[in-house]
Motif scaffolding. Structure first.
Motif, PDB file in Angstrom:
ATOM      1  N   MET A   1       0.733  -1.112  -0.042  1.00 33.22           N
ATOM      2  CA  MET A   1      -0.034   0.041  -0.036  1.00 33.22           C
ATOM      3  C   MET A   1       0.900   1.252   0.015  1.00 33.22           C
ATOM      4  N   PRO A   2       1.740   1.444   0.975  1.00 39.57           N
ATOM      5  CA  PRO A   2       2.596   2.719   0.736  1.00 39.57           C
ATOM      6  C   PRO A   2       3.504   2.988  -0.149  1.00 39.57           C
TER       7      PRO A   2
ATOM      8  N   GLU B   1       2.856   1.572  -3.397  1.00 42.22           N
ATOM      9  CA  GLU B   1       1.916   2.091  -4.400  1.00 42.22           C
ATOM     10  C   GLU B   1       1.358   3.385  -4.319  1.00 42.22           C
ATOM     11  N   HIS B   2       1.091   3.740  -3.173  1.00 39.26           N
ATOM     12  CA  HIS B   2       0.694   5.157  -2.681  1.00 39.26           C
ATOM     13  C   HIS B   2       1.663   6.154  -3.265  1.00 39.26           C
TER      14      HIS B   2
ATOM     15  N   ILE C   1       4.034   5.614  -5.520  1.00 38.44           N
ATOM     16  CA  ILE C   1       4.304   5.308  -6.993  1.00 38.44           C
ATOM     17  C   ILE C   1       2.961   6.207  -7.738  1.00 38.44           C
ATOM     18  N   THR C   2       1.705   6.039  -7.230  1.00 39.23           N
ATOM     19  CA  THR C   2       0.667   6.903  -7.865  1.00 39.23           C
ATOM     20  C   THR C   2       0.780   8.247  -7.756  1.00 39.23           C
ATOM     21  N   ARG C   3       1.335   8.872  -6.657  1.00 36.11           N
ATOM     22  CA  ARG C   3       1.534  10.191  -6.471  1.00 36.11           C
ATOM     23  C   ARG C   3       2.547  10.756  -7.617  1.00 36.11           C
ATOM     24  N   ASP C   4       3.687   9.740  -7.523  1.00 35.93           N
ATOM     25  CA  ASP C   4       4.630  10.224  -8.400  1.00 35.93           C
ATOM     26  C   ASP C   4       4.228  10.334  -9.926  1.00 35.93           C
ATOM     27  N   PHE C   5       3.574   9.163 -10.163  1.00 36.90           N
ATOM     28  CA  PHE C   5       2.983   9.259 -11.507  1.00 36.90           C
ATOM     29  C   PHE C   5       2.294  10.434 -11.800  1.00 36.90           C
ATOM     30  N   ARG C   6       1.143  10.881 -10.751  1.00 38.35           N
ATOM     31  CA  ARG C   6       0.446  11.852 -11.017  1.00 38.35           C
ATOM     32  C   ARG C   6       1.231  13.175 -11.004  1.00 38.35           C
TER      33      ARG C   6
ATOM     34  N   GLN D   1       3.990  13.582 -12.446  1.00 35.44           N
ATOM     35  CA  GLN D   1       4.642  13.563 -13.588  1.00 35.44           C
ATOM     36  C   GLN D   1       3.602  13.821 -14.916  1.00 35.44           C
ATOM     37  N   GLY D   2       2.433  13.724 -14.368  1.00 38.12           N
ATOM     38  CA  GLY D   2       1.380  13.975 -15.472  1.00 38.12           C
ATOM     39  C   GLY D   2       0.990  12.591 -16.135  1.00 38.12           C
ATOM     40  N   LEU D   3       1.560  11.494 -15.532  1.00 39.70           N
ATOM     41  CA  LEU D   3       1.331  10.045 -16.161  1.00 39.70           C
ATOM     42  C   LEU D   3      -0.074   9.447 -15.823  1.00 39.70           C
ATOM     43  N   LEU D   4      -0.553   9.896 -14.663  1.00 38.51           N
ATOM     44  CA  LEU D   4      -1.831   9.578 -14.096  1.00 38.51           C
ATOM     45  C   LEU D   4      -2.584  10.687 -14.082  1.00 38.51           C
ATOM     46  N   LYS D   5      -3.815  10.687 -14.173  1.00 32.58           N
ATOM     47  CA  LYS D   5      -4.723  11.676 -13.991  1.00 32.58           C
ATOM     48  C   LYS D   5      -5.533  11.834 -12.697  1.00 32.58           C
TER      49      LYS D   5
END
Lengths: 413, 304
Positions: free
Chosen positions: A23-24, A26-27, A29-34, A36-40
């Motif tokens: 969980m932490p 993934e959390h 990674i998701t923040r990092d991707f967001r 970077q604009g990779l995740l919306k």
């Protein structure tokens, strides 16, 4: 059975432990991707509502761009049926789904500020004129705001900035040359900017009362760059130079900037006659008035020599199309030269007529030209064209005997 | 106590491969590849979805590149997700129904190898299908990309653009074409299907009905797309206890499928760094191992 339940519980435990471990990570990674604009981020509630359950489900699965494509087709359907509110709403949703696809911002603003505005400009809905005008303004503003949001989210997109610059300097929209210049300046500073973007920045600056005095250095610089010999830019250069130094000789400056008198006259004429461009014309009229005299004299002299027909035709064309070109005998002289150059040309009468506002003016110009026996100008096809025009108009046909013959050279107004 | 003979030891690659090949053949016989024909029709159809748009000459033709990529990746996603859930959910009940399972388990085949073999068979089928679809997508994109490139470069040349500008235009157009980045998007699609197949396998170990596995599988898929948001609630300072508990349970047990939504950004032309791709590969590997292990725990002593 007991053992099986234990194993199921164990499996659950494995899942829980694994979940707690990941969980932490993934959390982060998701923040990092967001970032970077990779995740919306999750779609706003109103967008979800507009999409409907089916499309929301699809858009959730990393298929927002697919939904955006589908909605783009839907928006086109609204456009075909002139349902502008549908178009605007659909594009608002599309850009929520694909905010970094410049194409959708570009197309959406075009639909609103151009197509919807033109629809109301033509008043296809038969509104009261005041309402149609208000609607047109509303759509221009809507399209402008839409595109402004597009450049805010895509500040590195040169094309969107250029579109915004064009929108602000479009005289059929809501003009703001300062904002236009700023937008073109942003566009031209970005990688991938086309040369015209910097030129358009200069044009917008020259149209703005606040920025015009800062335009000359940019124009001088642009003249050295690729595309520096574009006619409008050269003319603007001339006008700004005269504006900056009113005491300089406009003709000499024009020849120095354009290369020769004929070219200066031709290009400056086009620039001057485009009255709606809003570009400065300092010294242009003076230069044209001074340039036209020797050019006309040269043209008339050459026109009297039948062996120079081809040579003089281009000059006469330029003079006719340019500043003061409608004055006699230029239109009729050009007609005679055109027929001399191409005796088989189709419908010279129609061509001649198209140069005048009214047929009477055309007939009068030909009669004057024909009657001036001392001019020595070519008369190819003049009689025939005059006859045709007289036949097709309601004017009484003059007899040759009645034609005035003053013995004076044609007017050189 | 003596060690188990080699033949009985789990994780025997040859045995797993035999089972995977059998599963693959079993699925191929179910005419799964017919979907490729549908895909071809959709992608070829997408070729003609060129609408009148506001194109500056130097911006011409980009729309069709988006459309082809969007429809292709959309079809790939739908196909891979449906196949991952339905095919995996179908395999175990079908083996029980056909009594193949008894024949296999009566032999010295460890149940872990059986599960991995089944899962690999489904994954291989998805992989082959995605490869075929990717090939078709690239075949359609390549000529379009060169056409768009030619159009835009000609427009730029006409406008007197510098070599740098033309290079940037070429780079922008290439980014919308069949790049390695786009192939990475297909890989991400594939990895998401792998995770979902593992989840479906776990479900089918305690369910004997394909329908149940499919329904629950799709529910998990749907919930998986909200996982990142649920985690935000869990880690959020303003969330209440009930909210934290619900989101925590959901986040801990179910997979986060939102992390695979990178596809959207890639379609829009964003570059996916190799390290970021590695992170996704790592998460996928973790999920697959976890769910396969949990499946084995449930399946290992299950009586039929």
């Amino acid at each position: 059975m007991k053992s099986q339940s234990r194993r199921i519980l164990l499996a659950c435990l494995v899942l829980i432990v694994a979940g707690i471990v990941r969980m932490p990570v993934e959390h982060a990674i998701t923040r990092d991707f967001r970032e970077q604009g990779l995740l919306k981020e999750a779609l706003p509630l109103d967008t979800r509502r507009k999409l409907g359950q089916g499309l929301v489900a699809v858009s959730l699965g990393g298929l927002r761009s697919l939904v955006a494509s589908m909605l783009h087709l839907r928006a086109y359907g609204f456009f075909e049926n002139r349902r502008w509110d549908g178009v605007a709403e659909t594009y608002d949703t599309i850009v929520q789904l694909a905010p970094n696809t410049g194409f959708y911002w570009d197309n959406g603003h075009w639909m609103m500020a151009y197509n919807a505005a033109a629809h109301h400009d033509n008043n296809y809905d038969n509104f009261a004129p005041a309402r149609a005008a208000a609607e047109k303004r509303r759509w221009i503003l809507k399209g402008t705001r839409f595109l402004e949001e597009g450049v805010r989210l895509n500040p590195d997109n040169a094309r969107l900035w250029a579109e915004l610059g064009s929108l602000y300097s479009n005289r059929f929209k809501i003009v703001d040359y300062d904002k236009s210049a700023a937008a073109f300046a942003r566009a031209s500073a970005l990688p991938g900017a086309m040369p015209y973007m910097a030129r358009f920045q200069a044009y917008a600056m020259a149209r703005s009362p606040r920025l015009i005095d800062q335009a000359l250095p940019l124009v001088r610089e642009l003249r050295q760059r690729t595309g520096g010999s574009v006619p409008t830019l050269i003319c603007l250069h001339f006008a700004l130079e005269v504006r900056a130094n009113p005491a300089i000789d406009p003709v000499r400056t024009a020849v120095a900037i354009f290369g020769d008198e004929a070219k200066a006259f031709r290009i400056l004429s086009d620039y001057y006659l485009d009255a709606e461009s809003g570009l400065p014309v300092d010294g242009v009229e003076t230069a044209l008035e001074a340039l036209i005299v020797p050019l006309r004299d040269r043209a008339f002299q050459l026109a009297r020599d039948p062996s120079k027909t081809t040579e003089v035709l281009d000059l006469v064309r330029d003079l006719h199309q340019g500043f003061g070109g409608s004055s006699a005998p230029l239109p009729a002289l050009r007609l005679a030269l055109e027929i001399a150059a191409d005796p088989t040309m189709a419908a010279p009468d129609e061509m001649f007529l198209s140069w005048f506002d009214r047929p009477e003016q055309a007939i009068e110009a030909l009669r004057l030209y024909q009657d001036d026996k001392t001019s020595g100008f070519p008369m190819n096809g003049i009689d025939e064209v005059l006859r045709k025009l007289e036949q097709s108009s309601s004017l009484p046909q003059e007899s040759p005997a009645a034609a005035p013959d003053t013995g004076e050279p044609p007017s050189d107004r | 106590m003596s060690a188990a003979p080699t033949a009985y030891r789990p994780l025997n690659p040859r045995r797993i491969l035999v089972l995977a090949r059998h599963t693959f053949t079993q699925l191929v016989r179910m005419k799964v590849f017919y979907f490729l024909a549908v895909f071809a029709v959709v992608v070829i159809g997408a070729n003609f979805l060129e609408l009148p748009t506001d194109h500056l000459p130097e911006n011409a033709g980009t729309e069709i590149l988006y459309t082809v990529k969007n429809t292709s990746l959309g079809c790939m996603s739908i196909f891979s997700l449906v196949l991952a859930i339905v095919a995996t959910g179908l395999l175990l009940p079908k083996d029980v129904e056909d009594r193949t399972l008894y024949t296999i388990l009566a032999k010295p085949v460890p149940r872990l190898d059986y599960l991995i073999g089944k899962w690999l068979g489904v994954v291989a089928l998805i992989f082959v299908s995605l490869m075929a679809m990717t090939l078709l997508m690239n075949l359609v994109l390549i000529p379009h990309t060169s056409k768009v490139m030619q159009l835009q470069i000609s427009a730029a040349e006409f406008a007197g653009a510098s070599a740098e500008t033309k290079a940037k235009i070429a780079e922008d157009v290439r980014a919308l074409g069949p790049t390695w980045n786009l192939q990475a998007a297909v890989l991400v699609t594939f990895m998401r299907a792998m995770v979902l197949a593992a989840v479906a396998l776990l479900l089918s170990t305690f369910s004997t009905s394909t329908l149940f596995t499919a329904i629950v599988g799709f529910l998990i898929l749907f919930i998986g797309f909200f996982q990142a948001d649920a985690r935000e609630i869990y880690f959020g300072k303003d969330s209440g206890l009930a909210g934290k508990a619900a989101s925590g349970i959901m986040t801990v047990i179910l997979p986060d499928l939102q992390v695979y939504n990178l596809i959207d950004a890639i379609v829009e032309g964003k570059f996916l760094k190799a390290f970021d791709l590695l992170k996704v590969i790592g998460i996928t590997a973790f999920y697959c191992v976890t769910y396969l292990f949990a499946s084995w725990l449930v399946f290992a002593r299950k009586e039929f």
